[in-house]
Write an enzyme that holds these catalytic residues in place. Structure first.
Site, PDB file in Angstrom:
ATOM      1  N   LYS A 184      12.922  -8.701 -40.216  1.00 43.62           N
ATOM      2  CA  LYS A 184      13.278  -8.177 -38.897  1.00 43.62           C
ATOM      3  C   LYS A 184      12.041  -7.959 -38.022  1.00 43.62           C
ATOM      4  CE  LYS A 184      17.881  -6.278 -39.391  1.00 43.62           C
ATOM      5  NZ  LYS A 184      18.746  -5.093 -39.244  1.00 43.62           N
ATOM      6  N   ARG A 186      19.870  -6.229 -48.334  1.00 48.61           N
ATOM      7  CA  ARG A 186      20.309  -7.491 -47.727  1.00 48.61           C
ATOM      8  C   ARG A 186      19.072  -8.332 -47.442  1.00 48.61           C
ATOM      9  NH1 ARG A 186      21.461  -9.636 -42.496  1.00 48.61           N
ATOM     10  NH2 ARG A 186      23.422 -10.827 -42.403  1.00 48.61           N
TER      11      ARG A 186
END
Length: 299
Positions: free
Chosen positions: A233, A268
């Site tokens: 991210k 995840r």
């Protein structure tokens, strides 16, 4: 497509109750898209191959999504269903021990995915469709409750409402996910099938995402298990120095180790093998697991 009653759980895959602090599950990202920020599987065949690789590398859950999280062209409900459901049905047949998650905020897609064999609804847009929890309850599947700071689906954070470094982001994020979890309980979802996700980057700048990681224990101390979706991210890239997603693996692994040590129950990831190694080493250090092969100095 088979009727949900004919399937063995969602009812058949990885048991959500096995994912817990000290024994986190790995959720592999499978983007059945053409424009995701890092990796995409533009065809159903590519997505199914990606699931095969993820399962071989140690994924317990595969998260199949048909719509890019950020801005992009409009994807209709019908197109999203067409992207994800054939893959879900194929994986349900080929990998009965893998839990299938569908990354969607639309209750129509969620219902179709459950009928195809999904056992977890990953609602990355924080309950914008309030019927999603009812779909989870009706199909006896799990649901992930996320936090987006009030963003609408498929929008990017810009000048978000928390201010640059305000610590209130932790309070507001915790209250948001707990509120959604309680709404899911009221809808009839079993507590053990409700997961909370602080959702770094969504509606948060890098300072705020880092603050969430720093105070992750506030989430892991709740009655609900925590999913952390941090793979490659932006906050990881900015912590390193503004690098692109392809160069964010090492930073992601550092954040993953911290999250596991703080009690995250699910991770995840785009990188299953590297994540599995990070989890093994972290748990060996914390004492939650023993090393898998020990001979050095012992014989």
């Amino acid at each position: 497509m088979r009727d949900a009653a004919e399937l063995s759980p969602h009812l058949g895959g990885f048991d959500l109750s096995l994912a817990r602090p000290g024994n986190p599950a790995i959720m592999a990202v499978i983007n059945r898209t053409t424009d995701s920020f890092y990796e995409s599987a533009s065809t159903a065949e590519e997505a199914i191959d990606a699931v095969e690789t993820a399962a071989q590398e140690g994924a317990h859950i595969v998260d199949i999504g048909g719509v890019r999280a950020g801005r992009g062209r409009e994807i209709s409900i019908a197109e999203e269903i067409d992207r994800v459901c054939p893959v879900i049905e194929a994986v349900a047949h080929s990998h009965p021990n893998v839990l299938i998650s569908v990354d969607t905020w639309r209750h129509e897609v969620a219902q179709a995915a459950c009928a195809a064999g999904a056992g977890l609804l990953n609602d990355t847009w924080a309950g914008v469709d309030p019927e999603l929890a009812s779909v989870a309850a009706r199909n006896d599947v799990g649901i992930v409750c996320s936090h987006t700071g009030g963003l609408s689906p498929r929008t990017d954070a810009h000048r978000n409402r928390y201010g640059l470094t305000a610590g209130e982001v932790v309070d507001r994020t915790l209250a948001g996910v707990i509120g959604l979890a309680e709404a899911a309980l009221d809808a009839g979802v079993a507590a053990e099938k409700i997961i909370i996700d602080p959702t770094p980057d969504f509606g948060k700048n890098t300072y705020q995402s880092l603050r969430l990681l720093r105070e992750l224990q506030r989430f892991t101390e709740t009655r609900f298990r925590v999913l952390l979706a941090i793979s490659r991210k932006d906050f990881v890239g900015e912590a390193i120095g503004g690098v692109e997603p392809a160069q964010r693996l090492h930073g992601t692994i550092a954040a993953t180790a911290l999250a596991v040590a703080e009690g995250a129950a699910m991770i995840r990831t785009h990188d299953v093998r590297a994540t599995a190694d990070a989890i093994d080493v972290t748990l060996a250090i914390t004492g939650d697991a023993v090393p898998k092969h020990t001979v050095r100095g012992l014989r």
